[in-house]
Write a protein that holds these residues in place. Structure first.
Motif, PDB file in Angstrom:
ATOM      1  N   UNK A 361       4.959 -13.308   8.609  1.00 35.80           N
ATOM      2  CA  UNK A 361       4.957 -13.680   7.202  1.00 35.80           C
ATOM      3  C   UNK A 361       4.665 -12.171   6.290  1.00 35.80           C
ATOM      4  N   UNK A 362       3.757 -11.425   7.194  1.00 31.16           N
ATOM      5  CA  UNK A 362       3.269 -10.005   6.543  1.00 31.16           C
ATOM      6  C   UNK A 362       4.522  -9.226   6.806  1.00 31.16           C
ATOM      7  N   UNK A 363       4.955  -9.122   7.760  1.00 35.40           N
ATOM      8  CA  UNK A 363       6.095  -8.012   8.126  1.00 35.40           C
ATOM      9  C   UNK A 363       7.458  -8.658   7.319  1.00 35.40           C
ATOM     10  N   UNK A 364       7.718  -9.924   7.186  1.00 37.74           N
ATOM     11  CA  UNK A 364       8.811 -10.273   6.346  1.00 37.74           C
ATOM     12  C   UNK A 364       8.835  -9.701   4.732  1.00 37.74           C
ATOM     13  N   UNK A 365       7.475 -10.161   4.415  1.00 35.35           N
ATOM     14  CA  UNK A 365       7.093  -9.850   2.956  1.00 35.35           C
ATOM     15  C   UNK A 365       7.298  -8.207   2.611  1.00 35.35           C
ATOM     16  N   UNK A 366       6.765  -7.526   3.590  1.00 37.42           N
ATOM     17  CA  UNK A 366       6.825  -6.084   3.540  1.00 37.42           C
ATOM     18  C   UNK A 366       8.204  -5.671   3.533  1.00 37.42           C
ATOM     19  N   UNK A 367       9.114  -6.024   4.237  1.00 42.52           N
ATOM     20  CA  UNK A 367      10.465  -5.776   4.474  1.00 42.52           C
ATOM     21  C   UNK A 367      10.888  -5.979   3.258  1.00 42.52           C
ATOM     22  N   UNK A 368      11.052  -7.250   2.691  1.00 43.56           N
ATOM     23  CA  UNK A 368      11.567  -7.616   1.268  1.00 43.56           C
ATOM     24  C   UNK A 368      11.135  -6.715   0.276  1.00 43.56           C
ATOM     25  N   UNK A 369       9.753  -6.307   0.188  1.00 42.24           N
ATOM     26  CA  UNK A 369       9.263  -5.694  -1.096  1.00 42.24           C
ATOM     27  C   UNK A 369       9.921  -4.291  -1.074  1.00 42.24           C
ATOM     28  N   UNK A 370      10.053  -3.647   0.265  1.00 44.38           N
ATOM     29  CA  UNK A 370      10.754  -2.314   0.415  1.00 44.38           C
ATOM     30  C   UNK A 370      12.151  -1.975  -0.230  1.00 44.38           C
ATOM     31  N   UNK A 372      12.827  -3.159  -3.273  1.00 45.22           N
ATOM     32  CA  UNK A 372      12.466  -3.101  -4.645  1.00 45.22           C
ATOM     33  C   UNK A 372      12.226  -4.492  -5.358  1.00 45.22           C
ATOM     34  N   UNK A 373      12.439  -5.318  -4.323  1.00 49.86           N
ATOM     35  CA  UNK A 373      12.416  -6.809  -5.172  1.00 49.86           C
ATOM     36  C   UNK A 373      11.032  -6.947  -5.401  1.00 49.86           C
ATOM     37  N   UNK A 374      10.522  -7.908  -6.390  1.00 49.26           N
ATOM     38  CA  UNK A 374       9.114  -8.421  -6.488  1.00 49.26           C
ATOM     39  C   UNK A 374       8.967  -9.341  -5.460  1.00 49.26           C
ATOM     40  N   UNK A 375       7.782  -9.191  -4.649  1.00 53.15           N
ATOM     41  CA  UNK A 375       7.473 -10.204  -3.569  1.00 53.15           C
ATOM     42  C   UNK A 375       6.034 -10.622  -3.742  1.00 53.15           C
ATOM     43  N   UNK A 376       5.813 -11.838  -3.610  1.00 50.99           N
ATOM     44  CA  UNK A 376       4.243 -12.504  -3.589  1.00 50.99           C
ATOM     45  C   UNK A 376       4.052 -12.936  -2.338  1.00 50.99           C
ATOM     46  N   UNK A 377       3.148 -12.541  -1.574  1.00 51.40           N
ATOM     47  CA  UNK A 377       2.862 -13.129  -0.225  1.00 51.40           C
ATOM     48  C   UNK A 377       1.318 -14.083  -0.453  1.00 51.40           C
ATOM     49  N   UNK A 378       1.657 -15.305   0.056  1.00 54.18           N
ATOM     50  CA  UNK A 378       0.540 -16.130  -0.249  1.00 54.18           C
ATOM     51  C   UNK A 378      -0.086 -16.499   1.306  1.00 54.18           C
ATOM     52  N   UNK A 379      -1.306 -16.285   1.432  1.00 50.56           N
ATOM     53  CA  UNK A 379      -1.910 -16.627   2.873  1.00 50.56           C
ATOM     54  C   UNK A 379      -2.652 -18.027   2.680  1.00 50.56           C
ATOM     55  N   UNK A 380      -2.051 -18.961   3.210  1.00 51.23           N
ATOM     56  CA  UNK A 380      -2.459 -20.312   3.237  1.00 51.23           C
ATOM     57  C   UNK A 380      -3.218 -20.884   4.443  1.00 51.23           C
ATOM     58  N   UNK A 381      -3.762 -19.953   5.279  1.00 50.20           N
ATOM     59  CA  UNK A 381      -4.876 -20.211   6.403  1.00 50.20           C
ATOM     60  C   UNK A 381      -5.912 -20.612   5.781  1.00 50.20           C
ATOM     61  N   UNK A 382      -6.665 -21.699   5.584  1.00 52.17           N
ATOM     62  CA  UNK A 382      -7.942 -21.672   5.047  1.00 52.17           C
ATOM     63  C   UNK A 382      -8.890 -21.341   6.078  1.00 52.17           C
ATOM     64  N   UNK A 383     -10.182 -20.871   5.547  1.00 50.39           N
ATOM     65  CA  UNK A 383     -11.206 -20.236   6.488  1.00 50.39           C
ATOM     66  C   UNK A 383     -11.541 -21.232   7.669  1.00 50.39           C
ATOM     67  N   UNK A 426       5.921  -3.091  -4.713  1.00 47.12           N
ATOM     68  CA  UNK A 426       6.465  -4.236  -4.937  1.00 47.12           C
ATOM     69  C   UNK A 426       5.823  -5.454  -4.284  1.00 47.12           C
ATOM     70  N   UNK A 427       4.730  -5.264  -3.539  1.00 48.20           N
ATOM     71  CA  UNK A 427       4.076  -6.512  -2.987  1.00 48.20           C
ATOM     72  C   UNK A 427       2.793  -6.782  -3.449  1.00 48.20           C
TER      73      UNK A 427
END
Length: 569
Positions: A361-370, A372-383, A426-427
């Motif tokens: 998820x982190x690498x895919x979101x970073x690749x999309x943001x590079x 120029x697209x606006x990307x929001x990455x949400x971490x849903x692994x609760x503690x 853009x991330x």
């Protein structure tokens, strides 16, 4: 398709099987060689000595019609005579042993070299001395037997000739007596003279034969190469036994490797995911791309190129699933209904527990943001589900708190929790957060409202969900997304887990784009403790919204905070 029963295998599958389980084949091959060496040491030694006998014609020799040997002597018959009871009895006397001659003859073998009149008499024994003595004894016994048979045949012929001579001499005497009684002009005198001449000629001929037989020298054969003392045993053969043990061990190793492959349900290579779990593979992080759990891949490295290709495939696939013109209509108080473009939402979940979904998820979101697209990455692994998993915040370089769990519980506002990644302009990242509460937060209406609101503020929304094995949260998150990706960790994820994850996503109607395969990751043994962030006042939250999330107006933010508070209650 049942993951426990893979489809048909081709040559590459078998070669891969040997490559993956080479140590099993090598181990069992070594065991086979060691076992063969141990068995060879326990087997009794067998020494063989050979004596060569030249067989010469004797008076009684006769070749059988249609025999294998065409000379005067039938060597096949002579070879059988060597192993006869008569010869074995004589050999036992020469060896001065009380062993049964029939048992003694079982240790003898006779060979006839082609185009010769030579017999090779071989004797097998447990010691070199016994083998040498046995071979010589049987050769000597055979020659004695053959010599005795030759003399017996010669004496029989002489006896027969003497009997015939005696008979003819008697007849000749009778004829002579008759001639003495006849006058010179008797009519039968010529007949008697003829009989006398005939009998005399036969007697002379028989005397000639008798003289020849009486002067005949009998030579049945002789030893031309006496038995030697063997220097090493014929049995057991160490080289043959070791080779046989190695072959047997290798076969057992291959069978064990095949059985291990058959029973092993862990994903060993990316090519098996489609064949055994019916899930297409979008990308495989292999080769020189060594995953890191503290940073994303650089854009021009091996791993960066892999996720750049994955980004292109995801954009193309999700564009076919969600048309670009789709819009969301939201009420805004007394204002006319507004149309807002929806961002594409993709859920990334792991088929098994571990940091694979976080990495993808982190690498895919970073690749999309590079791009120029606006990307929001949400971490849903609760503690409470994050034990042994690398935090998302460490990969993208943001603070772990506040995060999603804090927003859902109403401790902070959404705009406060959103952070912009320092290395990717853009991330924006909504980290996991530090609020540990009861399960079910990811299945609340508040989370759905947050996801729906975030989709209106970005081009792509990437949600890092818990593993499908851990809970049903991944299925709930997939229900509010357009597509899903399953992260598979080699040598940790099992095929039933992949099948279960794919089935969970398909049951909620989410399009499963495919799987991303990563190598086995070293899971951190502990997770850094994060102090909970203080809850800001509403006025401060609005100021934060204006500064960090300019596209969210105050009215929408108030509605979202209210919905989040109701969901937490």
């Amino acid at each position: 398709m049942d993951a426990a029963h893979p489809g048909s295998m081709d040559l590459s599958d078998y070669l891969g099987l040997v490559r993956r389980h080479w140590w099993v084949v090598l181990l069992l091959t070594a065991v086979g060689v060691a076992g063969a060496a141990a068995v060879t040491r326990t087997l009794p030694r067998e020494y063989v000595s050979s004596t060569s006998v030249l067989v010469q014609p004797s008076g009684g020799d006769a070749n059988a019609a249609g025999g294998r040997t065409k000379g005067e002597i039938n060597l096949d018959t002579e070879a059988q005579l060597v192993r006869s009871t008569q010869v074995a009895t004589t050999a036992a006397e020469l060896l001065r042993t009380h062993v049964d001659p029939r048992n003694l003859s079982r240790s003898v073998s006779v060979e006839v070299p082609p185009n010769t009149t030579v017999l090779q008499i071989k004797y097998a024994a447990r010691t070199p001395e016994l083998a040498q003595a046995g071979s010589h004894a049987f050769a000597e016994a055979y020659l004695r037997s053959r010599d005795a048979n030759a003399h017996y045949d010669l004496d029989s012929q002489i006896k027969a000739l003497n009997a015939k001579l005696k008979q003819l001499s008697t007849q000749l005497g009778q004829v002579i007596v008759k001639l003495g009684k006849q006058s010179g002009d008797a009519p039968n005198r010529p007949t008697l003279d003829s009989q006398r001449a005939t009998l005399q000629a036969q007697i002379n001929q028989l005397n000639g034969k008798l003289n020849g037989l009486s002067t005949t020298a009998v030579s049945a054969g002789r030893i031309i190469s006496d038995a030697g003392l063997p220097n090493r045993p014929r049995k057991p053969d160490l080289k043959i036994n070791l080779a046989g043990g190695a072959v047997l061990g290798a076969l057992l190793g291959l069978l064990a490797a095949a059985l291990r492959h058959r029973l092993d349900r862990r994903v060993r290579r990316a090519g098996d995911v489609w064949r055994r779990a019916d899930v297409p593979v979008l990308a495989e992080v292999t080769g020189r791309a060594k995953p890191r759990l503290d940073d994303v891949f650089p854009p021009y490295g091996s791993g960066g190129r892999i996720f750049n290709r994955l980004r292109n495939e995801v954009v193309a696939a999700i564009s076919a699933v969600v048309p670009a013109g789709e819009r969301l209509r939201e009420p805004s108080g007394t204002q006319p209904a507004a149309e807002t473009a929806l961002g594409r939402a993709v859920v990334v979940t792991g088929a098994s527990r571990g940091p694979s979904a976080t990495l993808v998820a982190a690498n895919l979101a970073t690749a999309l943001a590079r791009t120029g697209s606006e990307v929001v990455l949400v971490g849903a692994h609760l503690p409470d589900l994050l034990v042994g998993v690398a935090p998302l915040a460490g990969l993208v370089g943001v603070q772990p708190t506040p995060g999603l769990s804090d927003v859902i519980c109403g401790r902070v506002a959404l705009s406060t929790a959103l952070q912009r990644a320092p290395r990717t302009p853009h991330l924006r990242v909504l980290a996991t957060g530090a609020t540990a509460s009861a399960a079910g937060l990811l299945q609340s209406q508040a989370l759905r409202d947050i996801v729906a609101h975030l989709r209106t503020q970005c081009d792509y929304l990437i949600i890092e969900a818990p593993s499908a094995e851990a809970s049903a949260d991944a299925q709930s998150l997939a229900g509010v997304a357009d597509a899903a990706i399953v992260a598979i960790e080699l040598r940790r994820t099992r095929y039933p887990q992949v099948l279960d994850a794919a089935e969970q996503l398909r049951r909620v109607g989410t399009v499963l784009l495919g799987a991303v395969v990563v190598p086995r990751l070293k899971v951190p043994t502990s997770v850094p403790a994060v102090a909970p962030a203080p809850r800001p006042t509403p006025s401060a939250a609005l100021v934060e919204d204006t500064q960090h999330f300019e596209r969210i107006d105050e009215t929408k933010l108030a509605e979202l905070d209210a919905a989040a508070g109701q969901g937490a209650a």
